[in-house]
Structure formats: C-alpha cells, structure tokens
Write a protein that holds these residues in place. Sequence first.
Motif, PDB file in Angstrom:
ATOM      1  N   PHE A 109       0.827  -1.201   0.000  1.00  0.00           N
ATOM      2  CA  PHE A 109       0.000   0.000   0.000  1.00  0.00           C
ATOM      3  C   PHE A 109       0.866   1.258   0.000  1.00  0.00           C
ATOM      4  O   PHE A 109       0.619   2.204  -0.755  1.00  0.00           O
ATOM      5  N   THR A 110       1.897   1.255   0.824  1.00  0.00           N
ATOM      6  CA  THR A 110       2.794   2.407   0.917  1.00  0.00           C
ATOM      7  C   THR A 110       3.555   2.608  -0.384  1.00  0.00           C
ATOM      8  O   THR A 110       3.684   3.739  -0.876  1.00  0.00           O
ATOM      9  N   THR A 111       4.065   1.526  -0.953  1.00  0.00           N
ATOM     10  CA  THR A 111       4.814   1.639  -2.204  1.00  0.00           C
ATOM     11  C   THR A 111       3.938   2.178  -3.322  1.00  0.00           C
ATOM     12  O   THR A 111       4.357   3.066  -4.083  1.00  0.00           O
ATOM     13  N   ALA A 112       2.715   1.682  -3.435  1.00  0.00           N
ATOM     14  CA  ALA A 112       1.805   2.169  -4.472  1.00  0.00           C
ATOM     15  C   ALA A 112       1.471   3.648  -4.255  1.00  0.00           C
ATOM     16  O   ALA A 112       1.357   4.412  -5.223  1.00  0.00           O
ATOM     17  N   THR A 113       1.333   4.054  -3.012  1.00  0.00           N
ATOM     18  CA  THR A 113       1.078   5.470  -2.713  1.00  0.00           C
ATOM     19  C   THR A 113       2.252   6.324  -3.152  1.00  0.00           C
ATOM     20  O   THR A 113       2.086   7.398  -3.757  1.00  0.00           O
ATOM     21  N   ARG A 114       3.460   5.870  -2.883  1.00  0.00           N
ATOM     22  CA  ARG A 114       4.659   6.597  -3.321  1.00  0.00           C
ATOM     23  C   ARG A 114       4.747   6.635  -4.846  1.00  0.00           C
ATOM     24  O   ARG A 114       5.207   7.619  -5.437  1.00  0.00           O
ATOM     25  N   MET A 115       4.298   5.565  -5.500  1.00  0.00           N
ATOM     26  CA  MET A 115       4.265   5.549  -6.963  1.00  0.00           C
ATOM     27  C   MET A 115       3.292   6.582  -7.505  1.00  0.00           C
ATOM     28  O   MET A 115       3.542   7.211  -8.544  1.00  0.00           O
ATOM     29  N   GLU A 116       2.178   6.776  -6.807  1.00  0.00           N
ATOM     30  CA  GLU A 116       1.214   7.790  -7.226  1.00  0.00           C
ATOM     31  C   GLU A 116       1.824   9.189  -7.119  1.00  0.00           C
ATOM     32  O   GLU A 116       1.603  10.043  -7.987  1.00  0.00           O
ATOM     33  N   ILE A 117       2.574   9.432  -6.065  1.00  0.00           N
ATOM     34  CA  ILE A 117       3.269  10.714  -5.913  1.00  0.00           C
ATOM     35  C   ILE A 117       4.211  10.930  -7.095  1.00  0.00           C
ATOM     36  O   ILE A 117       4.260  12.011  -7.700  1.00  0.00           O
ATOM     37  N   ALA A 118       4.982   9.890  -7.435  1.00  0.00           N
ATOM     38  CA  ALA A 118       5.924   9.980  -8.551  1.00  0.00           C
ATOM     39  C   ALA A 118       5.190  10.205  -9.870  1.00  0.00           C
ATOM     40  O   ALA A 118       5.694  10.899 -10.763  1.00  0.00           O
ATOM     41  N   PHE A 119       3.998   9.652 -10.000  1.00  0.00           N
ATOM     42  CA  PHE A 119       3.217   9.813 -11.227  1.00  0.00           C
ATOM     43  C   PHE A 119       2.745  11.253 -11.386  1.00  0.00           C
ATOM     44  O   PHE A 119       2.803  11.825 -12.482  1.00  0.00           O
ATOM     45  N   TRP A 120       2.265  11.868 -10.291  1.00  0.00           N
ATOM     46  CA  TRP A 120       1.913  13.289 -10.342  1.00  0.00           C
ATOM     47  C   TRP A 120       3.137  14.120 -10.729  1.00  0.00           C
ATOM     48  O   TRP A 120       3.047  15.023 -11.574  1.00  0.00           O
ATOM     49  N   GLN A 121       4.271  13.813 -10.081  1.00  0.00           N
ATOM     50  CA  GLN A 121       5.477  14.598 -10.307  1.00  0.00           C
ATOM     51  C   GLN A 121       5.956  14.457 -11.748  1.00  0.00           C
ATOM     52  O   GLN A 121       6.448  15.418 -12.352  1.00  0.00           O
ATOM     53  N   GLN A 122       5.801  13.271 -12.292  1.00  0.00           N
ATOM     54  CA  GLN A 122       6.172  13.044 -13.696  1.00  0.00           C
ATOM     55  C   GLN A 122       5.376  13.948 -14.613  1.00  0.00           C
ATOM     56  O   GLN A 122       5.892  14.513 -15.575  1.00  0.00           O
ATOM     57  N   GLY A 123       4.077  14.094 -14.315  1.00  0.00           N
ATOM     58  CA  GLY A 123       3.249  14.994 -15.104  1.00  0.00           C
ATOM     59  C   GLY A 123       3.673  16.440 -14.940  1.00  0.00           C
ATOM     60  O   GLY A 123       3.756  17.189 -15.919  1.00  0.00           O
ATOM     61  N   LEU A 124       3.947  16.823 -13.700  1.00  0.00           N
ATOM     62  CA  LEU A 124       4.343  18.201 -13.416  1.00  0.00           C
ATOM     63  C   LEU A 124       5.645  18.551 -14.131  1.00  0.00           C
ATOM     64  O   LEU A 124       5.796  19.637 -14.694  1.00  0.00           O
ATOM     65  N   ASP A 125       6.578  17.614 -14.114  1.00  0.00           N
ATOM     66  CA  ASP A 125       7.902  17.854 -14.727  1.00  0.00           C
ATOM     67  C   ASP A 125       7.930  17.567 -16.219  1.00  0.00           C
ATOM     68  O   ASP A 125       8.909  17.899 -16.897  1.00  0.00           O
ATOM     69  N   ARG A 126       6.874  16.871 -16.705  1.00  0.00           N
ATOM     70  CA  ARG A 126       6.817  16.423 -18.113  1.00  0.00           C
ATOM     71  C   ARG A 126       8.052  15.580 -18.445  1.00  0.00           C
ATOM     72  O   ARG A 126       8.696  15.724 -19.497  1.00  0.00           O
ATOM     73  N   SER A 127       8.392  14.690 -17.529  1.00  0.00           N
ATOM     74  CA  SER A 127       9.595  13.886 -17.667  1.00  0.00           C
ATOM     75  C   SER A 127       9.288  12.496 -18.169  1.00  0.00           C
ATOM     76  O   SER A 127       8.177  12.000 -18.028  1.00  0.00           O
ATOM     77  N   LEU A 128      10.276  11.878 -18.756  1.00  0.00           N
ATOM     78  CA  LEU A 128      10.189  10.483 -19.180  1.00  0.00           C
ATOM     79  C   LEU A 128      11.234   9.667 -18.435  1.00  0.00           C
ATOM     80  O   LEU A 128      11.236   8.473 -18.456  1.00  0.00           O
TER      81      LEU A 128
END
Length: 221
Positions: free
Chosen positions: A202-221
């Motif tokens: 559960f914690t790992t998936a939550t951290r993955m969601e944070i990274a997913f938002w950040q990926q969008g914000l940064d427009r990174s690949l």
Amino acid sequence: MNHRDLIAGCQQDWDHYIQHNFVKQLGQGTLDKASFQHYLQQDYLYLIHYARAFGLAVFKSANPAQMRASMPSLSALVEHELTLHIDYCKDWGLSEEDLVALPEGVATVAYTRYLIDAGLQGDLTDLYAALIPCALGYAEVGQYLTQPGNAVQAGNPYANWIDMYAGEEYQQAAYASVEFFDQLLAEIPADSERARQLQGHFTTATRMEIAFWQQGLDRSL
C-alpha cells in the motif's frame, strides 16, 4: 484491519499524494497545459496495465464471488474508460496516435510493473493492496478539490476533470472496490507480519502515485 489502518501507516505519503502540487495547481486552474497533456498521455498507458491488473485479480480469485467483485472494474476499464480517455484527450489536442506514440515514463513503468508483480508474487489481497491507492486516492482527490478554497470552478480548464472524480459515479465505484478490499483485510490482525507485508504494498503504491503526479508536473520520461 481495514484500509484506514493502511492509510494511517503511511499518512505523510498519503497526504502528499492527495495534496500534491499537481493536484493543487489543477484545482486552481494554474497547471501548465503541457503538464496536463503529458499526464493524460501517461495515464492512458497506465490504464492499459491497470486493466491487466484487474484481469489478474479475476485469475487470482478463489471463487466466483471474488471474481464478480473485480469484474466491474475490469469491464469498465476495457469497455468504457479507455475509450472515454481517448475522447477526453481529443478535447486537449491529443489524438489516439499521440497517446501511443509517447514512450512510457519511468514512473509509469515502475508503477504498472509493480502492480502486476505484487499480484503475480502474492495473492488477491496483495494485489488489491497495490491497486486500491489509485482508486481510493482519486476519490479522495475529488473530495479534496470540492472543499472550500481548494479549487475554483469558474474559468478552470480542469473543472470537468474535478467533476468526474468528485462525481457520484466514480465515488461509488471506488468505494465498492474499497469495500471488497476491506472484506479481504477483515480477518488480518493489524499488528501481524501479514499486515506489515500489505502495508508495504500500500505504501509503495502510494509513493508511486506521488511519482506519477510529479512526472506529469515535470513532463519527464
């Protein structure tokens, strides 16, 4: 134990997920259009694997009742949500060809493969522990963005996105999955080794969601 115990076990990460800068900027209508488009492209790629994960949930089910619990999500994703996502993206200047042309971002790869791995190595409860942060988190994001001061409606280009996840249809579907997850958790003592394993998912998936938002914000690949 229930899903609230798992949220409490990673409360700081959970709050960061629900109140990420991507979410806050989206709520205020200040999120850069290119960031939202990047997010939409990656989210389409994510949804394909998310559907596969619910297919795996059906396979991992011990009986028809458990199969039926996962089928609504699987059917909705394959038969409706992917098509709706394509149509929604067209409103943002993204064709279906655009969606599949962009490579999967690192956060997308990490998150989607983790979901599948959690299910392959574990049982149905392990898989749901990794799946629920997405469904529940977006429901809570929708609720967060309808609280006074957290979003503006007038002139907000993202108002329909907010309405979708705050809407009754999404909220009911998300909490139906959460209710089933709580049934799977009901007999597990909160202080057990099994609970700690599920907390890890559960914690790992939550951290993955944070990274997913950040990926969008940064427009990174």
